[in-house]
Design a protein around this motif. Structure first.
Motif, short mmCIF file in Angstrom:
data_model
loop_
_atom_site.label_atom_id
_atom_site.label_comp_id
_atom_site.label_asym_id
_atom_site.label_seq_id
_atom_site.Cartn_x
_atom_site.Cartn_y
_atom_site.Cartn_z
N PRO A 40 -34.07 -21.70 21.01
CA PRO A 40 -33.92 -22.38 22.04
C PRO A 40 -32.54 -22.70 22.59
CG PRO A 40 -34.83 -24.07 20.62
CD PRO A 40 -34.97 -22.35 20.12
N THR A 41 -32.22 -22.58 23.81
CA THR A 41 -30.75 -22.78 24.45
C THR A 41 -30.49 -24.12 23.82
OG1 THR A 41 -31.34 -21.72 26.33
CG2 THR A 41 -29.57 -23.03 26.54
N GLY A 42 -29.21 -24.30 23.54
CA GLY A 42 -28.77 -25.49 22.76
C GLY A 42 -29.13 -25.59 21.17
N GLY A 43 -29.82 -24.49 20.80
CA GLY A 43 -30.20 -24.69 19.37
C GLY A 43 -29.16 -24.12 18.34
N GLY A 44 -28.15 -23.64 18.84
CA GLY A 44 -27.03 -23.01 18.18
C GLY A 44 -27.10 -21.69 17.92
N PRO A 307 -40.56 -20.06 40.35
CA PRO A 307 -39.93 -19.12 39.46
C PRO A 307 -41.14 -17.98 39.25
CG PRO A 307 -39.53 -21.10 38.43
CD PRO A 307 -40.43 -21.33 39.39
N LYS A 308 -40.81 -16.75 39.16
CA LYS A 308 -41.98 -15.71 39.07
C LYS A 308 -42.72 -15.46 37.79
CE LYS A 308 -38.65 -11.78 37.95
NZ LYS A 308 -38.15 -10.56 38.20
N SER A 309 -42.01 -16.35 36.46
CA SER A 309 -42.65 -16.21 35.38
C SER A 309 -42.39 -17.41 34.59
CB SER A 309 -42.25 -14.99 34.57
OG SER A 309 -41.07 -15.22 34.14
N ALA A 312 -38.90 -16.91 33.11
CA ALA A 312 -37.85 -16.97 33.91
C ALA A 312 -37.52 -18.65 34.08
CB ALA A 312 -38.03 -16.87 35.22
N TYR A 313 -38.85 -19.49 34.21
CA TYR A 313 -38.62 -20.87 34.23
C TYR A 313 -38.10 -21.49 33.12
CZ TYR A 313 -40.28 -25.83 34.53
OH TYR A 313 -40.72 -27.15 34.36
N TYR A 314 -38.37 -20.99 31.75
CA TYR A 314 -38.01 -21.86 30.66
C TYR A 314 -36.50 -21.27 30.40
CZ TYR A 314 -37.32 -22.71 25.65
OH TYR A 314 -37.04 -23.15 24.35
N GLN A 315 -36.09 -20.12 30.72
CA GLN A 315 -34.97 -19.73 30.58
C GLN A 315 -33.97 -20.46 31.43
OE1 GLN A 315 -33.79 -17.28 28.78
NE2 GLN A 315 -31.78 -16.62 29.22
N GLU A 316 -34.26 -20.84 32.58
CA GLU A 316 -33.45 -21.28 34.01
C GLU A 316 -33.62 -23.04 33.48
OE1 GLU A 316 -35.46 -19.78 37.30
OE2 GLU A 316 -34.57 -17.85 36.62
N GLY A 324 -27.88 -31.67 24.06
CA GLY A 324 -28.95 -32.31 23.40
C GLY A 324 -29.39 -33.82 24.10
N GLU A 325 -28.29 -34.19 25.11
CA GLU A 325 -28.41 -35.45 25.74
C GLU A 325 -29.71 -35.29 26.82
OE1 GLU A 325 -26.18 -38.15 25.20
OE2 GLU A 325 -26.07 -36.96 23.42
N PRO A 326 -30.10 -36.47 27.27
CA PRO A 326 -31.39 -36.53 28.24
C PRO A 326 -30.97 -35.73 29.37
CG PRO A 326 -31.27 -38.64 27.18
CD PRO A 326 -29.96 -37.85 26.66
N SER A 327 -32.03 -34.83 29.85
CA SER A 327 -31.92 -33.97 31.32
C SER A 327 -33.16 -33.90 31.57
CB SER A 327 -31.13 -32.71 30.58
OG SER A 327 -30.24 -32.84 29.97
N THR A 328 -33.26 -33.37 33.01
CA THR A 328 -34.27 -33.30 33.64
C THR A 328 -34.61 -31.75 34.34
OG1 THR A 328 -34.26 -35.62 34.41
CG2 THR A 328 -35.95 -34.33 35.49
N ALA A 329 -35.84 -31.62 34.24
CA ALA A 329 -36.06 -30.28 34.90
C ALA A 329 -37.36 -30.39 35.87
CB ALA A 329 -36.36 -28.86 34.02
N MET A 330 -36.83 -30.27 37.23
CA MET A 330 -37.87 -30.39 38.33
C MET A 330 -37.97 -29.37 38.98
SD MET A 330 -37.86 -33.51 41.54
CE MET A 330 -36.71 -32.54 42.46
N LEU A 331 -39.30 -28.92 39.31
CA LEU A 331 -39.85 -27.76 39.79
C LEU A 331 -40.45 -28.23 41.47
CD1 LEU A 331 -40.61 -24.90 40.86
CD2 LEU A 331 -42.04 -25.14 38.83
#
Length: 604
Positions: A40-44, A307-309, A312-316, A324-331
């Motif tokens: 995953p992104t941020g996994g190194g 998103p179309k898939s 794509a949603y997971y990537q974006e 690794g700090e707290p963040s939000t994904a809102m759709l």
């Protein structure tokens, strides 16, 4: 200096130990084997090829699809004392010649190249003369026709196996379902090579998905109440909407910039640099912006369109919280998004099989939006990863969804779609159900149908929610060839016969800010004095970044500064134990940050 992988990790990158499968991946590559890495992104992921490139003799060649980011990737490595360079169309003749000579002289540890440049005969001949440590194929899902960001140049990268059989290759991506994974392995000749697949979970991201009601009002409340003054990305489907949204955010007092492929190259580059280097910038963008973004402190990602898939949603969304700090994904999503995406897919030049697959992926994305159970469980299940317990850190876990017995309303809606000829869109169906006095209805004779006016108990927005969920649940489908006309599917027969009941989710009157999670991801907060010191360290970091013409995170990540606050080192030797402080940065910046820490200690 000891050139073992663990020594390079500690002295160059400033970390004590490897995470997850990093050590196994690195050992595989150092030994000369090929491999595939899903992390995953941020996994190194980047350490998986950067460290072997420093351990093995020769230069590591990194194939990266986004030219605009190469300069920043190289700058970040140079801050660590790594000899890095790039070859792309932004360089002048003399710069290209100097980089090529440095490569041949063995004076570059890591060289970034775009795939289209790599495939040129001149570049392949140059690489044949150099001593190469490895090839790293970043964003490897681009090689797959089933991937969400397919690029034709990636198809030709099998030439690396043919021309450089003795040089190990590593393909890396954060997003690939099983079908895409197999395609990557086959196209790059990695079917016999080990695959390292990390968990896809990003526990620091809070996932929130809401129906569109008043999207701008919803966005404004989110930015002001949950992420004031913080950096983030707002994704829109069209260039026009990007520009309008960015302009509106500026009017609301935000530092917002537009980004899309239609803007002049110099404007795009300027906006990207400002996003990377300034604090609190909001980038409003199409998906043209984002792949390979290295900014670690993106605190939120908002999608104003569907998103179309799920890929794509997971990537974006993965561009949030790389540190690794707290963040939000809102759709925010609506029925009109489904219509628009279906029409775009119908106009695609892909094969029938490919179009069917795209439709399936859109249906899965819709399903994620409409579920009443844990979002994270559903998201991870899509990638083949099962979590037995709800996460406690998504909107459906924090605010359990209310449902209602919508069977009677669903039958009315399905009957109305059928009696109007299965060729009209949602607005027309709603007008018939609510008995609207409309010239269009009279023209088609729909004011005389048995379904005319039978749905006055629900508001237009409530009917829109019903129709949207019927599409998501497969009881209705959108005609992609027409103008968003609705059609019945075979799945609706049991409902119309009275053999099946239907429960639908209740849309809230407005999207509320999610409460703080009771379980799941929690951050270790600083004390009030600690926050004051943290801000002082950030200010010193910004000054140093400006002096060196680099982004602040290239000096140190926020996480490193927080570790300084918690450990409060009193000497350069103490500073070595802070996460993210390697030898080069200690020598360059150690005294500057120690002085801030000492000044605060004297005031206490």
């Amino acid at each position: 200096m000891d050139t073992s992988p663990i020594s390079v990790l500690q002295h160059v990158f400033g970390y004590d130990d490897f995470r997850g499968p990093q050590k196994d991946v690195i050992d595989t590559l150092v030994s000369g084997q090929d491999c595939l890495v899903l992390m995953p992104t941020g996994g190194g992921k980047s350490l998986c090829y950067q460290i072997p490139a420093l351990v093995r003799e020769g230069t590591g060649i990194v194939i990266s699809p986004l030219i605009a980011l190469m300069q920043d990737q190289v700058n970040a490595l140079r801050e660590l004392g790594v000899r890095a360079g790039f070859l792309n169309s932004t360089l002048g003749f003399d710069q290209v010649r100097a980089t090529e000579q440095a490569l041949l002289a063995g004076e570059i540890d890591l060289l970034y190249i775009a795939p289209e440049r790599l495939l040129q005969d001149r570049t392949l001949e140059l690489l044949a003369q150099a001593r190469l440590a490895l090839f790293a194929i970043d964003e490897a899902h681009c090689v797959s026709q089933w991937g969400h960001d397919f690029r034709s140049d990636y198809l030709k990268l099998d030439i690396l196996e043919q021309r450089f059989p003795a040089v190990p290759r590593i393909a890396l991506t954060a997003t690939a379902d099983q079908r895409t994974r197999v395609d990557i392995q086959q196209r790059l000749g990695l079917t016999q090579s080990p695959a390292f697949i990390s968990g896809f979970d990003r526990p620091n991201i809070l996932y929130k998905i809401h129906p569109k009601q008043q999207p701008r009002k919803q966005l404004l409340a989110f930015l002001r109440e949950e992420h004031p003054g913080q950096a983030g990305i707002v994704y829109c489907l069209s260039r026009k909407k990007v520009e309008q949204t960015a302009e509106w955010l500026v009017q609301q007092g935000f530092n917002a910039l537009p980004y899309h492929a239609g803007l002049p190259a110099d404007v795009r580059q300027n906006h990207q640099q400002r996003f990377l280097r300034e604090d609190g910038v909001i980038m409003v963008a199409t998906i043209a912006f984002g792949m390979g973004i290295d900014k670690p402190d993106v605190r939120f990602v908002v999608h104003l369109d569907l998103p179309k898939s799920i890929e794509a949603y997971y990537q974006e969304t993965g561009r949030a919280g790389r540190d690794g700090e707290p963040s939000t994904a809102m759709l925010l999503y609506g029925f009109e998004d489904v219509v628009k995406l279906r029409q775009m897919m119908a106009q695609s030049q892909g094969s029938d099989e490919h179009q069917r697959y795209e439709q399936q992926r859109l249906n899965a994305m819709l399903g994620l939006c409409e579920i009443t159970t844990c979002r994270r469980q559903a998201l991870l299940r899509y990638f083949g990863e099962e979590h037995t317990e709800p996460c406690g850190h998504c909107d459906t876990c924090l605010e359990p969804v209310e449902t209602w017995d919508a069977t009677e309303a669903v039958r009315k809606a399905l009957s109305c779609v059928y009696r109007t000829g299965q060729r009209f869109g949602a607005n027309h169906i709603i007008d018939v159900l609510r008995g609207s006095d409309s010239e269009k209805l009279r023209r088609f004779g729909h004011d005389r149908l048995s379904t005319y006016g039978i749905g006055t108990e629900l508001s237009a927005n409530e009917w829109r929610s019903v129709l949207r969920q019927l599409v998501a649940n497969g009881l209705l489908e959108v005609d992609p060839e027409g103008f968003g006309g609705l059609r019945l599917t075979e799945a609706c027969r049991p409902v119309l016969r009275g053999d099946q009941t239907v429960a639908l989710r209740k849309d809230l009157a407005k999207s509320r800010s999610a409460p703080k999670p009771k379980t799941g991801y929690t951050d270790d907060p600083l004390s009030q004095d600690g926050e004051v010191l943290f801000e002082a360290l950030r200010q010193r970091r910004k000054e140093l970044a400006n002096e060196n013409g680099i982004a602040p995170f290239m000096v140190f990540h926020d996480r490193t500064l927080r570790d300084m606050v918690r450990q409060h080192p009193r000497s350069l030797d103490d500073m070595r134990t802070v996460s993210g402080v390697g030898d080069s940065k200690l020598e360059r910046y150690g005294e500057a940050f120690l002085s801030v820490l000492q000044a605060q200690a004297q005031e206490a």
